[in-house]
Design a protein around this motif. Structure first.
Motif, mmCIF file in Angstrom:
data_model
loop_
_atom_site.group_PDB
_atom_site.id
_atom_site.type_symbol
_atom_site.label_atom_id
_atom_site.label_comp_id
_atom_site.label_asym_id
_atom_site.label_seq_id
_atom_site.Cartn_x
_atom_site.Cartn_y
_atom_site.Cartn_z
ATOM 1 N N LEU A 1 -26.637 -3.432 -5.325
ATOM 2 C CA LEU A 1 -25.822 -2.384 -4.712
ATOM 3 C C LEU A 1 -24.565 -2.981 -4.076
ATOM 4 C CD1 LEU A 1 -28.587 -0.169 -3.056
ATOM 5 C CD2 LEU A 1 -27.199 0.359 -5.070
ATOM 6 N N THR A 2 -24.677 -4.136 -3.426
ATOM 7 C CA THR A 2 -23.518 -4.794 -2.805
ATOM 8 C C THR A 2 -22.489 -5.203 -3.852
ATOM 9 O OG1 THR A 2 -24.889 -5.615 -0.983
ATOM 10 C CG2 THR A 2 -22.794 -6.742 -1.391
ATOM 11 N N GLU A 3 -23.011 -5.745 -4.952
ATOM 12 C CA GLU A 3 -22.110 -6.162 -6.039
ATOM 13 C C GLU A 3 -21.378 -4.961 -6.624
ATOM 14 O OE1 GLU A 3 -22.251 -8.575 -10.295
ATOM 15 O OE2 GLU A 3 -24.052 -8.398 -9.056
ATOM 16 N N LEU A 4 -22.092 -3.834 -6.792
ATOM 17 C CA LEU A 4 -21.479 -2.617 -7.325
ATOM 18 C C LEU A 4 -20.398 -2.100 -6.386
ATOM 19 C CD1 LEU A 4 -21.414 -0.382 -9.436
ATOM 20 C CD2 LEU A 4 -23.234 0.790 -8.182
ATOM 21 N N LYS A 5 -20.671 -2.167 -5.083
ATOM 22 C CA LYS A 5 -19.696 -1.710 -4.101
ATOM 23 C C LYS A 5 -18.429 -2.565 -4.160
ATOM 24 C CE LYS A 5 -19.088 -0.964 0.859
ATOM 25 N NZ LYS A 5 -19.705 -1.069 2.197
ATOM 26 N N ASN A 6 -18.605 -3.871 -4.297
ATOM 27 C CA ASN A 6 -17.444 -4.764 -4.378
ATOM 28 C C ASN A 6 -16.604 -4.486 -5.622
ATOM 29 O OD1 ASN A 6 -18.139 -6.034 -1.985
ATOM 30 N ND2 ASN A 6 -19.317 -7.658 -3.009
ATOM 31 N N LEU A 7 -17.309 -4.250 -6.736
ATOM 32 C CA LEU A 7 -16.595 -3.935 -7.978
ATOM 33 C C LEU A 7 -15.803 -2.640 -7.844
ATOM 34 C CD1 LEU A 7 -19.291 -4.881 -10.662
ATOM 35 C CD2 LEU A 7 -17.152 -6.084 -10.173
ATOM 36 N N LEU A 8 -16.425 -1.649 -7.208
ATOM 37 C CA LEU A 8 -15.756 -0.370 -7.013
ATOM 38 C C LEU A 8 -14.542 -0.529 -6.117
ATOM 39 C CD1 LEU A 8 -15.777 2.677 -7.480
ATOM 40 C CD2 LEU A 8 -17.277 2.923 -5.496
ATOM 41 N N SER A 9 -14.661 -1.320 -5.081
ATOM 42 C CA SER A 9 -13.536 -1.539 -4.160
ATOM 43 C C SER A 9 -12.392 -2.267 -4.854
ATOM 44 C CB SER A 9 -14.019 -2.348 -2.953
ATOM 45 O OG SER A 9 -12.943 -2.654 -2.087
ATOM 46 N N ASP A 10 -12.729 -3.281 -5.641
ATOM 47 C CA ASP A 10 -11.689 -4.017 -6.383
ATOM 48 C C ASP A 10 -10.981 -3.105 -7.380
ATOM 49 O OD1 ASP A 10 -12.407 -6.222 -4.960
ATOM 50 O OD2 ASP A 10 -13.611 -7.133 -6.550
ATOM 51 N N GLY A 11 -11.762 -2.238 -8.025
ATOM 52 C CA GLY A 11 -11.184 -1.318 -9.006
ATOM 53 C C GLY A 11 -10.210 -0.348 -8.364
ATOM 54 N N LYS A 12 -10.563 0.179 -7.183
ATOM 55 C CA LYS A 12 -9.663 1.094 -6.477
ATOM 56 C C LYS A 12 -8.371 0.383 -6.085
ATOM 57 C CE LYS A 12 -10.969 4.112 -3.545
ATOM 58 N NZ LYS A 12 -11.506 4.749 -2.334
ATOM 59 N N THR A 13 -8.510 -0.883 -5.678
ATOM 60 C CA THR A 13 -7.318 -1.650 -5.297
ATOM 61 C C THR A 13 -6.367 -1.803 -6.478
ATOM 62 O OG1 THR A 13 -8.538 -2.862 -3.600
ATOM 63 C CG2 THR A 13 -6.480 -3.852 -4.397
ATOM 64 N N LEU A 14 -6.925 -2.107 -7.659
ATOM 65 C CA LEU A 14 -6.103 -2.257 -8.855
ATOM 66 C C LEU A 14 -5.394 -0.955 -9.215
ATOM 67 C CD1 LEU A 14 -8.473 -4.445 -11.094
ATOM 68 C CD2 LEU A 14 -6.371 -5.180 -9.941
ATOM 69 N N VAL A 15 -6.128 0.163 -9.133
ATOM 70 C CA VAL A 15 -5.548 1.468 -9.464
ATOM 71 C C VAL A 15 -4.457 1.827 -8.458
ATOM 72 C CG1 VAL A 15 -6.008 3.932 -9.679
ATOM 73 C CG2 VAL A 15 -7.619 2.280 -10.644
ATOM 74 N N ALA A 16 -4.746 1.604 -7.167
ATOM 75 C CA ALA A 16 -3.769 1.929 -6.123
ATOM 76 C C ALA A 16 -2.491 1.117 -6.316
ATOM 77 C CB ALA A 16 -4.375 1.661 -4.748
ATOM 78 N N ASN A 17 -2.643 -0.176 -6.636
ATOM 79 C CA ASN A 17 -1.458 -1.025 -6.854
ATOM 80 C C ASN A 17 -0.646 -0.558 -8.056
ATOM 81 O OD1 ASN A 17 -2.172 -2.582 -4.663
ATOM 82 N ND2 ASN A 17 -3.158 -4.189 -5.877
ATOM 83 N N ALA A 18 -1.346 -0.146 -9.109
ATOM 84 C CA ALA A 18 -0.659 0.325 -10.317
ATOM 85 C C ALA A 18 0.127 1.600 -10.034
ATOM 86 C CB ALA A 18 -1.673 0.551 -11.433
ATOM 87 N N ILE A 19 -0.456 2.507 -9.259
ATOM 88 C CA ILE A 19 0.239 3.761 -8.912
ATOM 89 C C ILE A 19 1.456 3.456 -8.051
ATOM 90 C CG2 ILE A 19 0.026 5.971 -7.723
ATOM 91 C CD1 ILE A 19 -2.964 5.925 -8.431
ATOM 92 N N THR A 20 1.279 2.557 -7.076
ATOM 93 C CA THR A 20 2.393 2.170 -6.192
ATOM 94 C C THR A 20 3.519 1.540 -6.995
ATOM 95 O OG1 THR A 20 0.868 1.820 -4.331
ATOM 96 C CG2 THR A 20 3.022 0.757 -4.216
#
Length: 297
Positions: free
Chosen positions: A46-65
């Motif tokens: 579950l911790t690993e999944l949470k980290n992956l999800l957080s990293d993915g959101k960061t990548l998407v947010a940076n791309a939108i910015t």
């Protein structure tokens, strides 16, 4: 755990533990350790999944910015979805563009309503135009890639243009021909018996010379008219309206009558200020009157 599969896994684990407990006292002592290890493994996943999800959101947010719409990595997925819709695209940004190929310089490109348009306007290099008697037209629909110069002249002045002539809006004031000089008249009398030369100093440059046997006429019997530069000679008779025409390039001796033994002789100096005349006169003959039109300027 609320997941059904996890319930089954837990039951299987418990059954195995119970079986071991029923068959041996040692199994009862290892059951708590095994259960703890299984739970720990699930928590790690579950911790690993949470980290992956957080990293993915960061990548998407940076791309939108990067596309011009500022988005935080901690923003909700709904916010990110809204921001993605705000990103500019070629089609939307050029939707109101209306340029055509004929309005764009040749070799240059632009985008109109999302489509690439290549220009066709010709480019005209620098040129200089010298005024002529006809119009010189720079055709429309060209891009002036260099200066177009209409040549001028410091001599384009009224005083250099014939009086009354309009050149590019400048009305000339230059007098030409007889209009540009002041003319006067003088009469000289040749009255030498025999055949002798006589010179006369003129008060100005000769413009016209006429000889006659009567002071009241411009010419009389076999009179002569000479115009410098034209070299025209006229002879005629007082009793006739006919004038014979002769042409000579210089003022030299001339015999209007082939029966004359002594030809009339005229000579004009290079500066046109000295006239020499010779004719045969007998005693009692009328004198010759030399009428000279001369310029004082």
């Amino acid at each position: 755990m609320s997941n059904g599969k996890n319930h089954i896994a837990d039951k299987e684990t418990l059954d195995a533990v119970n079986g071991k407990v029923g068959s041996s006292g040692d199994a009862q002592s290892t059951a708590p350790t095994t259960l703890f290890s299984g739970i720990k493994g699930i928590l790690n996943l579950l911790t690993e999944l949470k980290n992956l999800l957080s990293d993915g959101k960061t990548l998407v947010a940076n791309a939108i910015t990067a596309k011009g719409v500022t988005t935080a990595a901690s923003a909700a997925f709904a916010t990110m979805a809204t921001n993605i819709g705000k990103i500019s695209t070629l089609a939307t940004d050029t939707a109101d563009a209306n340029a055509t190929a004929a309005q764009i310089l040749s070799g240059k490109t632009a985008y109109v309503k999302g489509a690439k348009v290549t220009g066709t306007i010709a480019s005209k290099a620098a040129a200089t135009y010298t005024p002529k008697t006809t119009n010189q037209i720079i055709a429309a629909g060209q891009y002036l890639g260099g200066a177009q110069t209409i040549a001028g002249s410091a001599n384009l002045k009224a005083e250099n243009i014939k009086s009354g002539v309009n050149i590019f809006g400048i009305i000339g004031s230059l007098a030409t021909g007889l209009d540009s000089i002041e003319l006067k008249m003088a009469v000289f009398t040749y009255n030498v018996t025999g055949y002798k030369k006589q010179s006369f100093t003129l008060p100005g440059k000769a413009v016209l010379i006429a000889s006659a046997y009567s002071s009241g006429r411009i010419y009389s019997s076999y009179g002569v008219v000479w115009i410098p530069g034209l070299g025209y000679w006229y002879s005629g008779s007082a009793s006739s309206t006919v004038m014979n025409f002769f042409e000579k390039t210089t003022l030299t001796e001339w015999t209007p009558r082939s029966s004359d033994s002594y030809p009339r002789y005229y000579a004009l100096s290079d500066d046109k200020k000295t006239l020499t005349y010779q004719e045969y006169l007998r005693t009692g003959d009328d004198p010759v009157y030399l009428t000279v039109i001369y310029s004082t300027t």
